[in-house]
Design a protein around this motif. Sequence first.
Motif, mmCIF file in Angstrom:
data_model
loop_
_atom_site.group_PDB
_atom_site.id
_atom_site.type_symbol
_atom_site.label_atom_id
_atom_site.label_comp_id
_atom_site.label_asym_id
_atom_site.label_seq_id
_atom_site.Cartn_x
_atom_site.Cartn_y
_atom_site.Cartn_z
ATOM 1 N N ALA A 20 9.038 19.593 32.565
ATOM 2 C CA ALA A 20 10.060 18.997 33.428
ATOM 3 C C ALA A 20 11.247 18.493 32.624
ATOM 4 O O ALA A 20 12.413 18.665 33.025
ATOM 5 C CB ALA A 20 9.445 17.854 34.236
ATOM 6 N N ARG A 23 13.285 21.398 31.396
ATOM 7 C CA ARG A 23 14.030 21.945 32.534
ATOM 8 C C ARG A 23 15.287 21.123 32.810
ATOM 9 O O ARG A 23 16.343 21.661 33.134
ATOM 10 C CB ARG A 23 13.135 21.962 33.780
ATOM 11 C CG ARG A 23 13.819 22.478 35.043
ATOM 12 C CD ARG A 23 14.143 23.949 34.920
ATOM 13 N NE ARG A 23 14.771 24.475 36.131
ATOM 14 C CZ ARG A 23 15.212 25.718 36.255
ATOM 15 N NH1 ARG A 23 15.083 26.557 35.241
ATOM 16 N NH2 ARG A 23 15.775 26.130 37.361
ATOM 17 N N ASP A 52 6.608 26.326 38.485
ATOM 18 C CA ASP A 52 7.137 25.022 38.905
ATOM 19 C C ASP A 52 8.434 24.666 38.186
ATOM 20 O O ASP A 52 9.335 24.069 38.783
ATOM 21 C CB ASP A 52 6.108 23.925 38.649
ATOM 22 C CG ASP A 52 4.966 23.930 39.661
ATOM 23 O OD1 ASP A 52 5.100 24.589 40.703
ATOM 24 O OD2 ASP A 52 3.937 23.269 39.387
ATOM 25 N N TRP A 53 8.537 25.014 36.895
ATOM 26 C CA TRP A 53 9.644 24.523 36.089
ATOM 27 C C TRP A 53 10.523 25.630 35.507
ATOM 28 O O TRP A 53 11.402 25.367 34.689
ATOM 29 C CB TRP A 53 9.124 23.616 34.969
ATOM 30 C CG TRP A 53 8.406 22.436 35.551
ATOM 31 C CD1 TRP A 53 7.066 22.188 35.564
ATOM 32 C CD2 TRP A 53 9.008 21.349 36.266
ATOM 33 N NE1 TRP A 53 6.782 21.033 36.230
ATOM 34 C CE2 TRP A 53 7.951 20.487 36.671
ATOM 35 C CE3 TRP A 53 10.324 21.020 36.608
ATOM 36 C CZ2 TRP A 53 8.195 19.320 37.394
ATOM 37 C CZ3 TRP A 53 10.549 19.849 37.330
ATOM 38 C CH2 TRP A 53 9.491 19.024 37.711
#
Length: 380
Positions: A20, A23, A52-53
Amino acid sequence: MPFHGITVIGAGMIGAAHAAAYRQFAHRFGPTGNLHTVCDMNPDAARRLAADWGFAQTETDWRAVIANPEIEVVSVCLPNFLHTEVTLAALAAGKHVLCEKPLALDAASARSVAEVARKARSVSGTVFNYRRIPAIAAIKARIEAGDLGKPVQILVQFQCDYAADPLLPHSWRYELAKAGPGALLDVGTHAVDTMRFLFGDVAEVIGAISTISITERRLPLGATTGHGHVALSDKTAVVDNDDVMSALLRFTNGAQGYLSASRVAVGSGNRLTVEVMGTEGTARFTTEMPSFYEIALRSPDGSTGFTRVMNSPAAPDIGALGTVPHDAVSIGYAEWFGFMLHEFLTCCAEGRPFKNGSIQDGYEAVMILDEIQRASKRDR
């Protein structure tokens, strides 16, 4: 000095924090800072985290990742017992490496990593993200400015409750051979580094005491990730590392310190509490109230009382990196982690050492943790 592909090795709970943060900030370093690969021996976990990222690829073999010339930045987010091997291999391959805490299970292993990192041309560091809490950084500045007078005492508690439920499954976290000391290494590493960050080197571990409050756990029927519940078998395994550890320390500046680490403190969640006392004042902070710290300074008439000092855009990192850089806006775990990753990537891009949480800092922390572990056995 441009860098290229970024990889996260380990797609578990902490790997997601790294992914995260990359990102959020990698794009600031241009097209070379691309999110290349998530690596995990569980291919489904790697695919989920990559999706997800926004990482482009997945891999199940960390050796293949390190051998890939397109990858230059590596986050090591694996179980504790794999940190040393993977970090050493990545450094030998010339990668920039950010290793999760603890750097190693013992000081001898950590020393080997520190020696290699010292000679390497690449950038390396240990994940000590709590140094980036604006309040902690501000308290350090007040100490260095002499506002609190001569350091007298520091109290640091890192209390969690992730292991308080006896029905959570047994895993590597509860094995001394794989996790090292339990709460001490898992969260006490952050407590030790916070103490060193604020008060400097530790001269002596006076004594320590450890407790294993849940002595065995049932084995899971399948794979486990993080601290979640899963289906359990009827078989149990022994827990042989600590649930709670407390220690009394003396610093080279003459001050004393008290450290406590727990993974079974019901209701605590994930709480770091810091209180620093000097001859002229006291400063305190808890992650449960991240928007401010409190300070009390001795006045000429002898009166005392705590004053809140709120987060400010002028604080380190907030003005440049905070999503909402405004007075008193809460800055939480994700932001602190992002501040650390941004600084690490900046050092990679500029080819300069990552000093605020270096591999050497990781080694110094493990040496103290070793001493605390020895003291807990000695003082039974």
